[in-house]
Design a protein around this motif. Structure first.
Motif, mmCIF file in Angstrom:
data_model
loop_
_atom_site.group_PDB
_atom_site.id
_atom_site.type_symbol
_atom_site.label_atom_id
_atom_site.label_comp_id
_atom_site.label_asym_id
_atom_site.label_seq_id
_atom_site.Cartn_x
_atom_site.Cartn_y
_atom_site.Cartn_z
ATOM 1 N N GLY A 106 0.825 -1.199 0.000
ATOM 2 C CA GLY A 106 0.000 0.000 0.000
ATOM 3 C C GLY A 106 0.854 1.241 0.000
ATOM 4 N N ARG A 107 0.187 2.372 -0.174
ATOM 5 C CA ARG A 107 0.857 3.658 -0.085
ATOM 6 C C ARG A 107 0.011 4.594 0.779
ATOM 7 N N LYS A 108 0.668 5.472 1.485
ATOM 8 C CA LYS A 108 -0.021 6.386 2.385
ATOM 9 C C LYS A 108 0.365 7.817 2.049
ATOM 10 N N ALA A 109 -0.644 8.676 1.933
ATOM 11 C CA ALA A 109 -0.379 10.083 1.621
ATOM 12 C C ALA A 109 0.265 10.776 2.810
ATOM 13 N N PRO A 110 1.100 11.795 2.557
ATOM 14 C CA PRO A 110 1.660 12.565 3.674
ATOM 15 C C PRO A 110 0.565 13.314 4.420
#
Length: 308
Positions: A204-208
């Motif tokens: 997954g990826r997580k926004a700042p």
């Protein structure tokens, strides 16, 4: 002695050279030779052949192009032409489809696969764009149809913001406006890697904290994720609809409608970098093996058809 010869153009940064080395070794075990560095930007077409670094591309048994950051219109033009002569991974039609966000979303919707709600408007139809903004309550995301890595994506929350954006869009060579309804989500997504109809990895990826984009190039960070059956099923269906042999399907969970939606389908999903491998992303070996199997299968099937 190798029975077949395939051509490669792979990215070299972020561990790409090691991935290329592993693929070459896997293919040599299958009696398949590899010619590397075949960047079509350096190719010339003449007298019925495309020549790149003294290699006649049509004489290859297959060509694998895997470099997301350096695609140019010239390369795509030759890629399309080459697709008529030898097998490509990914095949041109599927790759060209997924390079276009509107066409991809439209095809997925036609197949009953949930995506963000979207509109495509004529560049002269500003009224239609403003009506969409009002209808969606200011929850609009403008996207270039052919962008990647989050480049050019703008969130539009009111007409004033739209009016400020329009002069820029008017100066750019844009034939149409593509917008999506902003989805209320937890600022994380899923990337499911698929090769030849099989899931080989997921993360997954997580926004700042101060942004909503999860793309790594926009400041997002990679996180470990375990996909449930719904995520896997949706990703596999999306990859199949697009026709990609290698696909990276981006999904997120729509909190308002309580369902997963497909955000994008990518034809050149990255391998895990050395840093990401240290944090537990361990799918590279499976992906390399599956791609080697795919190449082996395609070159042998093509040879069998030509020999019949």
């Amino acid at each position: 002695m190798e029975s077949y010869t395939v051509g490669f153009w792979l990215y070299s940064n972020g561990g790409g050279e090691e991935i290329e080395r592993q693929l070459i070794n896997k293919l040599q075990e299958r009696d398949i030779a590899v010619v590397t560095g075949l960047n079509l930007a350096h190719a010339v077409a003449k007298e019925g052949v495309i020549v790149c670094h003294d290699v006649v591309m049509e004489e290859l048994d297959l060509f694998l192009s895997y470099n997301a950051g350096k695609q140019t219109p010239y390369q795509m033009y030759l890629y399309q032409t080459l697709n008529e002569s030898i097998p490509l991974i990914n095949n041109y039609d599927a790759f060209a489809l997924t390079e276009d966000k509107f066409r991809t979303a439209h095809k997925l919707n036609r197949a009953g696969i949930a995506t963000p709600e979207y509109r495509l408007c004529n560049r002269d139809s500003i009224c239609s764009l403003k009506n969409t903004l009002r209808e969606w309550g200011g929850r609009v995301v403008y996207k270039p149809t052919d962008g990647w890595g989050g480049v050019g994506i703008v969130k539009i929350e009111n007409e004033r913001a739209l009016d400020m954006l329009l002069p820029f869009l008017g100066q750019a060579d844009i034939r149409h406006f593509y917008v999506e309804r902003f989805i209320n989500y937890d600022n994380t997504d899923y990337r499911v890697d698929i090769v030849d109809g099989e899931v080989v990895g997921c993360y997954g990826r997580k926004a700042p904290q101060d942004d909503w984009k999860t793309n790594i190039t926009s400041g997002g960070s990679v996180i470990r994720r375990e996909p449930d059956d719904d995520v896997i099923d949706l990703a596999l269906r999306a990859a199949k609809v697009t026709g990609l042999e290698i696909a990276g399907v981006d999904l997120l969970y729509d909190l308002e409608h309580e369902q997963y939606v497909v955000l994008e389908v990518n034809g050149i999903p990255a391998f895990a970098t050395p840093e990401q491998q240290k944090m537990g992303l361990d799918f590279n070996d499976r992906k390399v093996e599956k791609i080697a199997q795919l190449i082996d299968s395609k070159v042998r099937k093509t040879n069998e058809r030509e020999a019949a």
